[in-house]
Design a protein around this motif. Structure first.
Motif, short mmCIF file in Angstrom:
data_model
loop_
_atom_site.label_atom_id
_atom_site.label_comp_id
_atom_site.label_asym_id
_atom_site.label_seq_id
_atom_site.Cartn_x
_atom_site.Cartn_y
_atom_site.Cartn_z
N SER A 232 -57.67 -34.52 18.20
CA SER A 232 -56.88 -34.70 19.33
C SER A 232 -58.27 -35.16 20.33
O SER A 232 -59.12 -34.20 20.49
CB SER A 232 -56.32 -33.62 19.87
OG SER A 232 -56.44 -33.68 21.42
N MET B 292 -50.99 -36.06 19.15
CA MET B 292 -49.53 -35.71 18.40
C MET B 292 -49.18 -36.84 18.03
O MET B 292 -48.49 -37.08 17.07
CB MET B 292 -48.53 -35.00 19.62
CG MET B 292 -48.87 -33.44 19.77
SD MET B 292 -49.19 -32.40 18.23
CE MET B 292 -47.82 -32.88 17.25
N LEU C 288 -59.18 -28.41 26.09
CA LEU C 288 -60.43 -27.96 25.57
C LEU C 288 -61.48 -28.91 25.56
O LEU C 288 -61.18 -30.21 25.57
CB LEU C 288 -60.36 -27.14 24.31
CG LEU C 288 -59.81 -27.75 23.08
CD1 LEU C 288 -60.90 -28.21 22.12
CD2 LEU C 288 -58.76 -27.15 22.29
N THR D 184 -58.51 -36.17 23.14
CA THR D 184 -58.31 -35.81 24.13
C THR D 184 -59.64 -34.59 24.71
O THR D 184 -59.86 -34.54 25.85
CB THR D 184 -57.07 -34.97 24.52
OG1 THR D 184 -56.08 -35.72 23.99
CG2 THR D 184 -56.84 -34.48 25.86
N LYS D 185 -60.20 -34.18 23.59
CA LYS D 185 -60.98 -32.92 23.73
C LYS D 185 -62.39 -33.22 23.73
O LYS D 185 -62.98 -34.05 24.53
CB LYS D 185 -60.55 -32.00 22.63
CG LYS D 185 -58.89 -31.29 22.39
CD LYS D 185 -58.37 -30.83 23.68
CE LYS D 185 -56.81 -31.11 23.91
NZ LYS D 185 -56.06 -31.01 22.88
N THR E 68 -60.23 -31.15 15.36
CA THR E 68 -60.52 -31.23 16.83
C THR E 68 -61.40 -30.32 17.34
O THR E 68 -62.16 -30.45 18.26
CB THR E 68 -59.19 -30.85 17.63
OG1 THR E 68 -58.01 -32.06 17.06
CG2 THR E 68 -59.23 -31.09 19.10
N VAL F 118 -54.89 -25.40 30.03
CA VAL F 118 -54.70 -25.65 28.60
C VAL F 118 -55.69 -26.76 28.50
O VAL F 118 -56.56 -27.29 29.34
CB VAL F 118 -53.33 -26.01 28.03
CG1 VAL F 118 -52.49 -24.81 27.79
CG2 VAL F 118 -52.65 -26.99 28.61
N1 LCS Z 1 -54.57 -30.75 17.65
C1 LCS Z 1 -55.12 -29.66 17.95
C2 LCS Z 1 -55.88 -28.67 17.12
C3 LCS Z 1 -54.89 -29.59 19.12
O1 LCS Z 1 -55.42 -28.45 20.01
C4 LCS Z 1 -54.17 -30.30 20.24
C5 LCS Z 1 -53.95 -30.12 21.67
C6 LCS Z 1 -53.42 -31.49 19.34
C7 LCS Z 1 -53.80 -31.54 18.27
C8 LCS Z 1 -52.65 -32.40 20.14
O2 LCS Z 1 -53.45 -33.38 20.92
P1 LCS Z 1 -52.94 -34.10 22.30
O3 LCS Z 1 -51.86 -34.80 21.79
O4 LCS Z 1 -52.65 -33.08 23.33
O5 LCS Z 1 -53.99 -35.10 22.50
N2 LCS Z 1 -54.44 -29.05 22.10
C9 LCS Z 1 -54.20 -28.47 23.11
C10 LCS Z 1 -54.70 -27.34 23.53
O6 LCS Z 1 -55.16 -26.33 22.80
N3 LCS Z 1 -54.38 -27.03 24.67
O7 LCS Z 1 -53.65 -28.14 25.45
C11 LCS Z 1 -53.54 -29.14 24.38
#
Ligand code: LCS
Length: 395
Positions: free
Chosen positions: A206, A88, A339, A208-209, A186, A337
């Motif tokens: 993200s 985000m 992925l 994170t994934k 992502t 949540v």
């Molecule tokens: N873009 C996509 C496509 C995402 O799926 C997410 C988070 C973000 C941006 C934001 O990323 P973050 O700040 O969390 O690193 N998606 C999530 C989901 O589908 N489940 O939990 C978080």
């Protein structure tokens, strides 16, 4: 060795890192420091003025982070990259860099819930409006672009409906009008899809994934041309400050080494599970780019994705309660949540990732109350199948 034209699997391990610059350490070192010392006041002045290279303060740059950024730029076929403290933070830095009051953002019909929340905030506070478009034909897109459209923002596959957007088509139309195209990559990672090679301008993740892959980091990445990345670096990143920590960058560098191997396994497991789900009477619809029932999207998939990916959405015969009952019966698969992790995760988008999207908007995006999203992990697919099978038997 000057690395020229190396393959993706090799770049994922080596790009951006030169051990000779780091005391010959095989693995990129973790520079866990907030600041850097100057030899003299004059040197500090020169570094701040940009007259001399070198680091000055870790919000403005860090050697470990720089290796990650160079590696991601290479993998996404972009010129440069910037890492952020979350997906985000990356999305908000890009959208605020590209827009000003009175502008308009055109989005794919479906985006992650918090991205939707950010668009609401930009509209309410700064009068930056947005619309959603199916983007399924040249005519539709041309009709939806407004004179004040400042950027086109796309997720493909869309979270969680798995619909696809034809990136080449959108990029071609946007280019004629000088509108930058931003793609949230992502769901694919650069291993499955490289939007810049299809004509898009900016890619974000993200991280994170799949980039991380191990469920232990929250991070984001933006890739683009050097000019845009420098602008973000000097404005919406530096002054809003959503930078990644060196340790998280170090973990992402480690995760990236196995990205191709992991993605192949995620994809293989997902294919197997889709085959099983397709034949099950309690499963209503399967949303998966590789599903041949998804005909129209399937052709786009072959055009722009290497493989259909590791995420499957599907709807259960019944109601919201039936879907929740099914989740509660799972023993191995975790309810969570996020992925792209080694663990297989299931979530209920209507009440979880997309709960902030008002119900009427959710329905327009195709997020029904019976829809579930499965992030297929790296376990033995037979164990996952057996877990799903026993849970379906109990509803
Ligand atoms: N873009 C996509 C496509 C995402 O799926 C997410 C988070 C973000 C941006 C934001 O990323 P973050 O700040 O969390 O690193 N998606 C999530 C989901 O589908 N489940 O939990 C978080």
């Amino acid at each position: 060795m000057e690395n020229k034209n190396l393959r993706f699997e090799t770049e994922a391990i080596h790009a951006g890192y030169h051990s000779g610059e780091h005391l010959d350490s095989l693995v990129p070192p973790l520079y866990q420091t907030s600041t850097y010392t100057f030899e003299s006041a004059e040197q500090g002045e020169r570094r701040f003025a940009g007259e001399e290279g070198g680091f000055v303060y870790s919000r403005l740059g860090n050697p470990t982070v720089k290796i990650l950024e160079e590696r991601m730029a290479k993998l996404e076929q972009g010129e440069a990259a910037l890492a952020f403290s979350s997906g985000m933070a990356a999305v908000s830095a890009v959208l605020t860099a590209l827009t000003k009051t009175g502008d308009h953002i055109l989005c794919s019909r479906g985006i992650y819930g918090c991205t939707f929340g950010l668009l609401q905030l930009l509209e309410g506070k700064y009068n930056i409006s947005h619309d959603f478009s199916d983007m399924s034909s040249r005519e539709m897109l041309e009709e939806d672009i407004r004179p004040n459209t400042a950027c086109i923002y796309i997720e493909t596959p869309i979270n969680p409906t798995m619909k696809l957007v034809d990136l080449e088509l959108v990029a071609a139309i946007a280019k004629q009008r000088g509108i930058p195209v931003v793609v949230d990559n992502t769901f694919c990672s650069p291993y499955l899809q490289t939007p810049i090679s299809l004509g898009c301008d900016i890619v974000l993740h993200s991280a994170t994934k799949y980039i991380c892959g191990h469920g232990d980091v929250i991070a984001g990445i933006v890739i683009g041309n050097s000019e845009f990345i420098q602008t973000v670096s000097r404005t919406t990143q530096k002054d809003m400050g959503g930078i990644i920590s060196p340790f998280d960058a170090w973990l992402l560098l480690r995760g990236l080494k196995t990205l191709p191997v992991r993605m192949d396994r995620h994809c293989e497991n997902a294919n197997r599970l889709v085959e099983f789900l397709r034949s099950h009477p309690k499963v209503e619809t399967i949303y998966f780019p590789g599903n041949s029932d998804f005909v129209e999207d399937n052709s786009i998939m072959h055009k722009q994705m290497k493989k259909p990916g590791g995420l499957i959405s599907f709807s259960i015969n019944g109601t919201k309660q039936t879907a929740q009952l099914f989740m509660n019966q799972l023993k191995l698969i975790k309810i969570a949540v996020s992925l792209g992790d080694a663990e297989t995760l299931i979530q209920h988008p209507a009440t979880m990732t997309h709960a902030v999207v008002p119900e009427n908007e959710r329905r327009k995006m195709g997020i029904e109350d019976t829809l579930l999203r499965l992030s297929v992990g790296l376990e033995a697919w037979e164990d996952l199948k057996e877990d799903i099978e026993q849970a379906l038997e109990r509803i």
